[in-house]
Design an enzyme around this catalytic site. Structure first.
Site, PDB file in Angstrom:
ATOM      1  N   GLY A  31       0.797  -1.213   0.000  1.00 46.28           N
ATOM      2  CA  GLY A  31       0.000   0.000   0.000  1.00 46.28           C
ATOM      3  C   GLY A  31       0.831   1.265   0.000  1.00 46.28           C
ATOM      4  O   GLY A  31       2.027   1.247  -0.261  1.00 46.28           O
ATOM      5  N   HIS A  34       2.548   4.571  -4.976  1.00 44.41           N
ATOM      6  CA  HIS A  34       3.165   5.684  -5.702  1.00 44.41           C
ATOM      7  C   HIS A  34       3.374   5.237  -7.153  1.00 44.41           C
ATOM      8  O   HIS A  34       3.027   4.096  -7.519  1.00 44.41           O
ATOM      9  CB  HIS A  34       4.478   6.104  -5.037  1.00 44.41           C
ATOM     10  CG  HIS A  34       5.410   4.971  -4.761  1.00 44.41           C
ATOM     11  ND1 HIS A  34       6.020   4.248  -5.763  1.00 44.41           N
ATOM     12  CD2 HIS A  34       5.824   4.404  -3.596  1.00 44.41           C
ATOM     13  CE1 HIS A  34       6.778   3.309  -5.232  1.00 44.41           C
ATOM     14  NE2 HIS A  34       6.673   3.361  -3.910  1.00 44.41           N
ATOM     15  N   GLU A  35       3.970   6.128  -7.957  1.00 50.61           N
ATOM     16  CA  GLU A  35       4.129   5.824  -9.384  1.00 50.61           C
ATOM     17  C   GLU A  35       4.919   4.535  -9.628  1.00 50.61           C
ATOM     18  O   GLU A  35       4.760   3.895 -10.651  1.00 50.61           O
ATOM     19  CB  GLU A  35       4.798   6.993 -10.122  1.00 50.61           C
ATOM     20  CG  GLU A  35       3.824   8.060 -10.582  1.00 50.61           C
ATOM     21  CD  GLU A  35       2.662   7.539 -11.432  1.00 50.61           C
ATOM     22  OE1 GLU A  35       2.892   6.766 -12.370  1.00 50.61           O
ATOM     23  OE2 GLU A  35       1.507   7.896 -11.137  1.00 50.61           O
ATOM     24  N   HIS A  37       4.684   1.694  -7.916  1.00 50.60           N
ATOM     25  CA  HIS A  37       3.682   0.613  -7.921  1.00 50.60           C
ATOM     26  C   HIS A  37       2.797   0.703  -9.174  1.00 50.60           C
ATOM     27  O   HIS A  37       2.477  -0.302  -9.808  1.00 50.60           O
ATOM     28  CB  HIS A  37       2.737   0.724  -6.717  1.00 50.60           C
ATOM     29  CG  HIS A  37       3.417   0.641  -5.374  1.00 50.60           C
ATOM     30  ND1 HIS A  37       3.502   1.708  -4.513  1.00 50.60           N
ATOM     31  CD2 HIS A  37       4.018  -0.394  -4.752  1.00 50.60           C
ATOM     32  CE1 HIS A  37       4.124   1.333  -3.407  1.00 50.60           C
ATOM     33  NE2 HIS A  37       4.458   0.066  -3.524  1.00 50.60           N
ATOM     34  N   GLN A 148      12.256  -3.433  -9.634  1.00 54.50           N
ATOM     35  CA  GLN A 148      13.700  -3.671  -9.528  1.00 54.50           C
ATOM     36  C   GLN A 148      14.308  -2.952  -8.322  1.00 54.50           C
ATOM     37  O   GLN A 148      15.400  -3.272  -7.896  1.00 54.50           O
ATOM     38  CB  GLN A 148      14.391  -3.193 -10.808  1.00 54.50           C
ATOM     39  CG  GLN A 148      15.861  -3.582 -10.875  1.00 54.50           C
ATOM     40  CD  GLN A 148      16.642  -2.741 -11.857  1.00 54.50           C
ATOM     41  OE1 GLN A 148      16.244  -2.637 -13.013  1.00 54.50           O
ATOM     42  NE2 GLN A 148      17.725  -2.132 -11.413  1.00 54.50           N
ATOM     43  N   GLN A 153      15.131  -8.774  -3.344  1.00 50.41           N
ATOM     44  CA  GLN A 153      13.804  -9.386  -3.199  1.00 50.41           C
ATOM     45  C   GLN A 153      13.360 -10.018  -4.518  1.00 50.41           C
ATOM     46  O   GLN A 153      12.833 -11.135  -4.539  1.00 50.41           O
ATOM     47  CB  GLN A 153      12.795  -8.328  -2.750  1.00 50.41           C
ATOM     48  CG  GLN A 153      11.347  -8.777  -2.857  1.00 50.41           C
ATOM     49  CD  GLN A 153      10.361  -7.784  -2.270  1.00 50.41           C
ATOM     50  OE1 GLN A 153      10.209  -7.711  -1.055  1.00 50.41           O
ATOM     51  NE2 GLN A 153       9.700  -7.010  -3.114  1.00 50.41           N
ATOM     52  N   VAL A 176      11.320   3.433 -10.792  1.00 50.53           N
ATOM     53  CA  VAL A 176      10.764   4.740 -11.163  1.00 50.53           C
ATOM     54  C   VAL A 176      11.351   5.765 -10.200  1.00 50.53           C
ATOM     55  O   VAL A 176      11.352   5.552  -8.983  1.00 50.53           O
ATOM     56  CB  VAL A 176       9.213   4.732 -11.084  1.00 50.53           C
ATOM     57  CG1 VAL A 176       8.653   6.100 -11.439  1.00 50.53           C
ATOM     58  CG2 VAL A 176       8.645   3.667 -12.013  1.00 50.53           C
ATOM     59  N   MET A 184      11.591   6.020  -6.151  1.00 50.55           N
ATOM     60  CA  MET A 184      10.307   6.123  -5.432  1.00 50.55           C
ATOM     61  C   MET A 184      10.167   5.005  -4.421  1.00 50.55           C
ATOM     62  O   MET A 184      10.495   3.847  -4.701  1.00 50.55           O
ATOM     63  CB  MET A 184       9.166   6.074  -6.421  1.00 50.55           C
ATOM     64  CG  MET A 184       9.093   7.338  -7.201  1.00 50.55           C
ATOM     65  SD  MET A 184       7.441   7.636  -7.768  1.00 50.55           S
ATOM     66  CE  MET A 184       7.695   9.188  -8.600  1.00 50.55           C
TER      67      MET A 184
END
Ligand code: PAF
Length: 280
Positions: A31, A34-35, A37, A148, A153, A176, A184
């Site tokens: 949650g 942001h851009e 996601h 990325q 992960q 991004v 971000m």
């Protein structure tokens, strides 16, 4: 757009889509979207007929003393953003759905989790691997999209999917960045104005590394040292690690090989821990 909170409902929905031969794209998130996601959602929409976003702040990937309680949350805004971007389903389970009483299973990867983020946050990847497995079994996606930015992960999730025979594809999408280069992250929300400009040092270090590669430097220890010295000049920054690794298995390397190396950084800016990376 439909919000699903129950496991059985999510699985029944997934089964219906699969029976109608519809491809399910899945974007797992915690949650505070942001851009970064939303770029995953865009990619999922390009490749799949149905897009599911999960919103779940997974407690088991936070160690005691980490930021679970203050992790930023804004469910209403997240729903608006998902709706605007054409998401079909938001899967937003509660803790008792994901970890009902009697829960006692952990997914653990032995090797890829042992250093970098794994050293700084020892139980983190067990929590990630466990919840990602559970989410895959809930959403039953054909393709799952990861950013990325969490490079280690994404490698772990790829291994996990292969090791446990998940019948799905993992797609890793580019980082991004904000206007001045900060990657971000929901955690950027913790930064004060001064810290925000100090945080640009991560991106500047990446740019410096790229210059070094262009100049033909290949001695990993020397490059890491120069990058450490560079970041140390920023008063608010405290390096946790700056490492050049083999990008396909994160093994340590002595010599940088173009196209096969990843630069990984974890730096504290004040109290906020930020990570970033670049394929070199
Ligand atoms: O990257 C994240 O936001 C989380 O680690 C994930 C994959 C949603 C699991 O909780």
């Amino acid at each position: 757009m439909r919000v699903i909170k129950k496991l059985a409902e999510m699985q029944a929905f997934a089964d219906e889509q699969r029976c109608s031969k519809k491809k399910i794209g899945f974007v797992p998130t915690m949650g505070f979207l942001h851009e970064g996601h939303l770029s995953l959602v865009d990619q999922a929409k390009k490749k799949c007929e149905v897009v599911v976003v999960s919103i779940y702040v997974n407690p088991t990937q936070f160690a005691l003393g980490e930021d679970l309680d203050r992790y930023p949350r804004d469910f209403k805004k997240d729903l608006e953003l998902c709706e605007q971007r054409g998401v079909d389903i938001v899967f937003a389970p509660d803790n008792d759905v994901m970890y009902p009483s009697g829960f006692e299973t952990t997914i653990h990867l032995n090797k890829t989790t042992s250093d970098l983020e794994g050293s700084s946050r020892p139980s983190h990847f067990d929590g990630v691997a466990t919840i990602v497995t559970k989410l895959f079994n809930a959403v039953k996606p054909h393709i799952a999209f990861f950013g990325q930015k969490d490079f280690q992960q994404s490698l772990i999730v790829k291994r996990l999917a292969k090791n446990l025979n998940f019948d799905l594809k993992i797609e890793v999408c580019p980082i991004v960045r904000e206007k001045h280069g900060l990657a971000m992250s929901s955690r950027n929300n913790y930064l004060s104005t001064g810290e925000r400009s100090a945080a640009l040092v991560l991106h500047k270090a990446i740019e410096l590394a790229k210059e070094m590669v262009e100049q033909g430097k290949i001695d990993v220890a020397a490059i890491e040292k120069e990058l450490n010295n560079f970041v140390a000049k920023e008063k608010l920054a405290k390096v946790e690690y700056i490492a050049l690794r083999n990008r396909s298995n994160l093994n340590k390397i002595k010599v940088l090989k173009k196209g096969k190396t990843v630069l990984l950084l974890a730096v504290r800016i004040g109290k906020t821990r930020l990570i970033d990376n670049e394929l070199l």
